[in-house]
Scaffold this active site. Structure first.
Site, short mmCIF file in Angstrom:
data_model
loop_
_atom_site.label_atom_id
_atom_site.label_comp_id
_atom_site.label_asym_id
_atom_site.label_seq_id
_atom_site.Cartn_x
_atom_site.Cartn_y
_atom_site.Cartn_z
N GLN A 1 -5.77 -1.87 -13.52
CA GLN A 1 -6.90 -1.79 -12.60
C GLN A 1 -8.15 -2.40 -13.23
OE1 GLN A 1 -6.70 -0.83 -9.46
NE2 GLN A 1 -8.88 -0.93 -8.99
N LYS B 1 -2.94 3.85 -4.55
CA LYS B 1 -1.81 2.93 -4.79
C LYS B 1 -0.56 3.73 -5.17
CE LYS B 1 -4.90 -0.85 -6.15
NZ LYS B 1 -5.47 -1.71 -7.20
N ASP C 1 -0.42 -8.39 -9.07
CA ASP C 1 -1.76 -8.75 -8.59
C ASP C 1 -1.88 -10.25 -8.37
OD1 ASP C 1 -3.63 -6.58 -8.34
OD2 ASP C 1 -3.64 -6.32 -10.52
N1 GUN Z 1 -10.07 -3.96 -8.81
C1 GUN Z 1 -10.53 -4.24 -7.57
N2 GUN Z 1 -9.56 -4.82 -6.83
C2 GUN Z 1 -8.47 -4.91 -7.62
C3 GUN Z 1 -7.16 -5.43 -7.42
O1 GUN Z 1 -6.80 -5.94 -6.35
N3 GUN Z 1 -6.31 -5.32 -8.50
C4 GUN Z 1 -6.70 -4.80 -9.68
N4 GUN Z 1 -5.79 -4.75 -10.68
N5 GUN Z 1 -7.91 -4.32 -9.91
C5 GUN Z 1 -8.79 -4.38 -8.87
#
Ligand code: GUN
Length: 297
Positions: free
Chosen positions: A96, A52, A119
């Site tokens: 995350q 990311k 998110d």
């Molecule tokens: N863990 C797995 N997928 C995601 C996501 O799309 N966002 C976040 N913040 N954590 C994750």
């Protein structure tokens, strides 16, 4: 011939389109900034966050990388979120998941400023999505909508079957597919671990979205001929190779390709789209908060 849906290619096109929006923001003196917070030493989570970060740098979004010791207290994480919420130079905040067991995940999600919640997991943003007034569509389901549109799949009136009811994929996917909108209007079924006779449900699907997190749960015998199959699973399974593991989806690719009209591979299907839509939401957050209109792809 089964079409293999190339998420890497579609994601690249979205990043390309987003860079025009980022240029518009730059001309107005605004520079989108995303802060990622990792409180985990899980190698998969570390990899996702670093990808990311790399994506942001590639398109000209500033990325702030915060790591918190997984043994630290929940209040340390809350304090970090509070600082990022208050920091006017930060447009998007992402924690995350999963966070350690001693941290209340829901309290974390509630703590993030909804205007910076790229998110789309804050209850206010979940509520807005359900009400048909989304501020941020969650990245994976939004990416799937973009993939379906790219392949030219008509969702209106289609039987969509989602396997998995997670907060991140299954639930928001269902809510998006039932919306009265051009990329919704599907007759949508959500299956989960307690669903009786799963195969009977999946065989109804014109569009099958597998997001259960169970390696190769869905095989070709569970599909209707001509179904469009979207595989959200990214499962590490033991393998006799250098890494000691390989990635497999929730769909058994070989048998599924014999039935499907189109299918996403793992890796290279949904994963790159999730990452692209995070960039999309960050640009959208910046545009909304700074009052600079940008055209989004
Ligand atoms: N863990 C797995 N997928 C995601 C996501 O799309 N966002 C976040 N913040 N954590 C994750």
């Amino acid at each position: 011939m089964t079409k293999i849906i190339d998420g890497t290619e579609v994601a690249a096109a979205i990043r390309e389109d987003l860079s025009a929006g980022i240029d518009t923001l730059a001309e107005a003196g605004e520079h989108p900034t995303l802060a990622t917070v990792l409180m985990s030493d899980d190698p998969a989570s570390e990899t996702y966050v670093s990808m990311k970060q790399d994506d942001c740098e590639e398109v000209g979004i500033e990325a702030i990388d915060i790591e918190i010791d997984p043994e630290a207290s929940a209040s340390e994480l809350y304090g970090t979120i509070d600082e990022l919420n208050a920091d006017e130079s930060v447009d998007g905040v992402l924690v995350q998941m999963p966070v350690p067991d001693h941290v209340d995940k829901r309290a974390v999600l509630r703590r993030i400023d909804p205007a910076k919640d790229v998110d789309g997991f804050h209850p206010e943003n979940v509520g807005r999505l359900v009400a048909g007034d989304a501020r941020f569509k969650p990245c994976t389901p939004h990416g799937i909508q973009k993939l379906l549109a790219h392949v030219g799949v008509e969702t209106a009136g289609a039987e969509a079957v989602i396997v998995g009811r997670s907060e991140i994929v299954g639930k928001p996917m269902a809510n998006l597919l039932i919306q009265r909108s051009p990329d919704g209007n599907a007759t949508t079924t959500v299956c989960h671990s307690q669903t009786a006779d799963l195969a009977a449900k999946t065989r109804r699907a014109d569009i099958l979205i597998a997001a259960a997190g169970v390696p190769e749960l869905i095989d070709g015998s569970m599909l209707r001929s001509g179904a469009v199959v979207i595989d959200v699973g990214i499962n590490r399974v033991d393998a006799n190779n250098e890494k000691g593991y390989e990635l497999v989806g929730d769909v058994e690719f070989e048998t599924a390709t014999e039935k499907a009209s189109a299918i996403t591979p793992v890796p290279g299907g949904v994963g790159p789209m999730t990452r692209a839509m995070l960039l999309y939401n960050t640009v959208k957050a910046t545009s909304q908060e700074r009052g600079v209109a940008v055209e989004l792809p």
